[in-house]
Enzyme design. Sequence first.
Site, PDB file in Angstrom:
ATOM      1  CG  ASP A 167      -3.731  10.603  41.122  1.00 51.48           C
ATOM      2  OD1 ASP A 167      -4.774   9.992  41.410  1.00 51.48           O
ATOM      3  OD2 ASP A 167      -3.586  11.238  40.066  1.00 51.48           O
ATOM      4  CG  ASP A 215      -8.698   8.871  42.471  1.00 47.83           C
ATOM      5  OD1 ASP A 215      -9.278   9.965  42.592  1.00 47.83           O
ATOM      6  OD2 ASP A 215      -8.282   8.442  41.376  1.00 47.83           O
ATOM      7  CD  GLU A 216      -5.924  14.415  42.240  1.00 46.73           C
ATOM      8  OE1 GLU A 216      -5.089  15.229  41.814  1.00 46.73           O
ATOM      9  OE2 GLU A 216      -6.988  14.151  41.630  1.00 46.73           O
TER      10      GLU A 216
END
Length: 469
Positions: free
Chosen positions: A11, A105-106
Amino acid sequence: MRAAPTILHLDMDAFFAAAEQASKPSLRGKPVVVGGLGPRGVVATASYEARRFGVHSAMPMGQARRLAPNAAYLVPRFSFYRSISEQVMELLGRLSPLVEPLSLDEAFVDLEAGSVADDSTSARAAGERLRVDILATTGLTGSVGLAGSKMIAKIASEEAKPDGLVLIEPGTERELLAPRSVRILPGVGPATGEHLRRAGMTTVSDLAEAGEDELVRLLGRAHGASLYLMAQGYDDRPVVAERDAKSVSVEDTFDVDLHDRVRIRFEVERLAERCVGRLRASGHSGRTIVLKVRRFDFSTLTRSETLRGPTDDPGVVREAAGRLLEAVDTTGGVRLLGVGVSGLADYTQEDLFAQAEAEGASAAAAAAAAAASASVEGAGGDAAAAVTDASAVASVVEPEAPEPVERHWAPGHDVRHAVYGAGWVQGSGVGRVTVRFEEPGSEPGRVRTFAVDDPELEPGEALPLVGRG
């Protein structure tokens, strides 16, 4: 569940805000909030400096401004974030063929499938190496969680924030979860959490002690049974490399309700163009066009039209969305519009109706031209001369120039000035725009103000955060 912590969850830390701070030296170490800046906007991401004031994702922007009035408020630059995300996902792909992106973003990574880890030591080494590579490649930091299941790996990455790594050994899951709030478990949102609280269950250990039958009675068979398993620390979901997209859509919420039907139609056509852009970027076409309208009273209407075959033609999507709009009453005002395409395919079938109409129009135009020519010839030289004179006059009369439209400069967006070079918009209003001239690797730059229509000021491209050698 695995015997080794070989499922990794990455993350990125405050991704949008961190990317803005990295690209704008004057904002480093200062509170930054990214999101919609209108009265109905919401926070997309807040930097850790802004979070100290209580600002968080999904918060109304007006509330954020009251909590942190001196923060920098910026409009998102999604193409910039997407380019960084592609770099990160490429690094994850080097670790394993099984990478499951959850957002820009993960992502989850199956380290075992990539043969880079089979025990705690090798898993930790792979995680630490990933963090170093991400920083070197993007200039940004990410937090890593390692565990024997997806659920626990995600919890671990949350504990690692910011810029850390947490490894949870398989077999310790129940001990880890027992004292935590029920909200830590996937699928337990505010409503479910409140329902459980009223039943006397506030911690994960309360759920485990209540038993499966009681949770099924409270929440239903599917939800209750899965929640009981998670309360035991059990999660056998695999890392899935690809998720088939079911639809592509875009939508906008307006600061002020729209009442003008012409303006509403214009916004629908604009959204259709953006939607097709995303559709093509994903390598898909689609056959069902969907229009979403949220009216002044928050009632939401959805209308759809299915074509004969999949398309990625902006004209076809635009016209279909326009037809759907005609069936919607917008008299009281519209606060949100959206256009989507579903029924996706990886090929395009040309729109036969549009093609037939185009061919018919061409034929009609040719026939009309032939008829006009015959009419002129039959009328004699004077008529022909009159037509020629009229054509000559029409050819020299220039069309009326449209009124210039004032350029809009969004806070945070990139610009380039012919003299001062690259910079970004700090703000604009009353015919002026304020720009700070700086680059990712520079010192904090100077601020200058220009007229919004200054010919030497143009929209710019985002600069890379890490120099290319």
